[in-house]
Design a protein around this motif. Structure first.
Motif, short mmCIF file in Angstrom:
data_model
loop_
_atom_site.label_atom_id
_atom_site.label_comp_id
_atom_site.label_asym_id
_atom_site.label_seq_id
_atom_site.Cartn_x
_atom_site.Cartn_y
_atom_site.Cartn_z
N UNK A 89 0.86 -1.18 0.00
CA UNK A 89 0.00 0.00 0.00
C UNK A 89 0.90 1.23 0.00
N UNK A 90 0.99 1.90 -1.14
CA UNK A 90 1.89 3.03 -1.28
C UNK A 90 1.61 4.14 -0.27
N UNK A 91 0.39 4.19 0.23
CA UNK A 91 0.02 5.22 1.20
C UNK A 91 0.74 5.04 2.54
N UNK A 92 1.31 3.85 2.76
CA UNK A 92 2.02 3.58 4.03
C UNK A 92 3.48 3.99 3.97
N UNK A 93 3.95 4.45 2.82
CA UNK A 93 5.34 4.89 2.72
C UNK A 93 5.58 6.13 3.54
N UNK A 94 6.74 6.20 4.17
CA UNK A 94 7.09 7.38 4.95
C UNK A 94 7.12 8.60 4.05
N UNK A 95 6.44 9.65 4.48
CA UNK A 95 6.42 10.90 3.72
C UNK A 95 5.33 10.97 2.67
N UNK A 96 4.59 9.88 2.44
CA UNK A 96 3.52 9.92 1.45
C UNK A 96 2.36 10.75 1.97
N UNK A 97 1.83 11.60 1.11
CA UNK A 97 0.70 12.45 1.51
C UNK A 97 -0.47 12.17 0.62
#
Length: 96
Positions: free
Chosen positions: A88-96
């Motif tokens: 889930x790309x939304x869980x990447x650090x810094x993702x908004x």
């Protein structure tokens, strides 16, 4: 492009999508269209693109699915099904 929840809701509102829980939200789907000087959404050139991608996917067993095959519509949609919980790309650090 990863869609925001607001963008996906707008896609549903306008009829461009039928679900709020799209793989586009997870960064696991793309819409592919023919490019002939610019993006072309006519069915005929996109059927050629679909057939080419489908051949590669099927030949190499890539686990990529097409919206037209899954739902009978959305020729342009390709997704990595079954990976929402894992990637889930939304869980990447810094993702908004």
């Amino acid at each position: 492009m990863v869609r925001t929840l607001e963008e996906q809701r707008e896609m549903v509102r306008t009829g461009a999508s039928k679900t709020v829980d799209s793989y586009h939200l997870y960064g696991l789907a793309v819409d592919v269209v023919a490019w002939i000087g610019h993006a072309r959404f006519e069915v005929t050139p996109n059927q050629v693109v679909y057939k080419a991608i489908k051949e590669v996917v099927d030949t190499h067993g890539l686990g990529i699915e097409n919206g037209n095959d899954m739902w009978g519509w959305d020729l342009y949609h390709w997704q990595l099904s079954g990976y929402k919980d894992k990637y889930d790309i939304r869980k990447l650090k810094g993702y908004k």
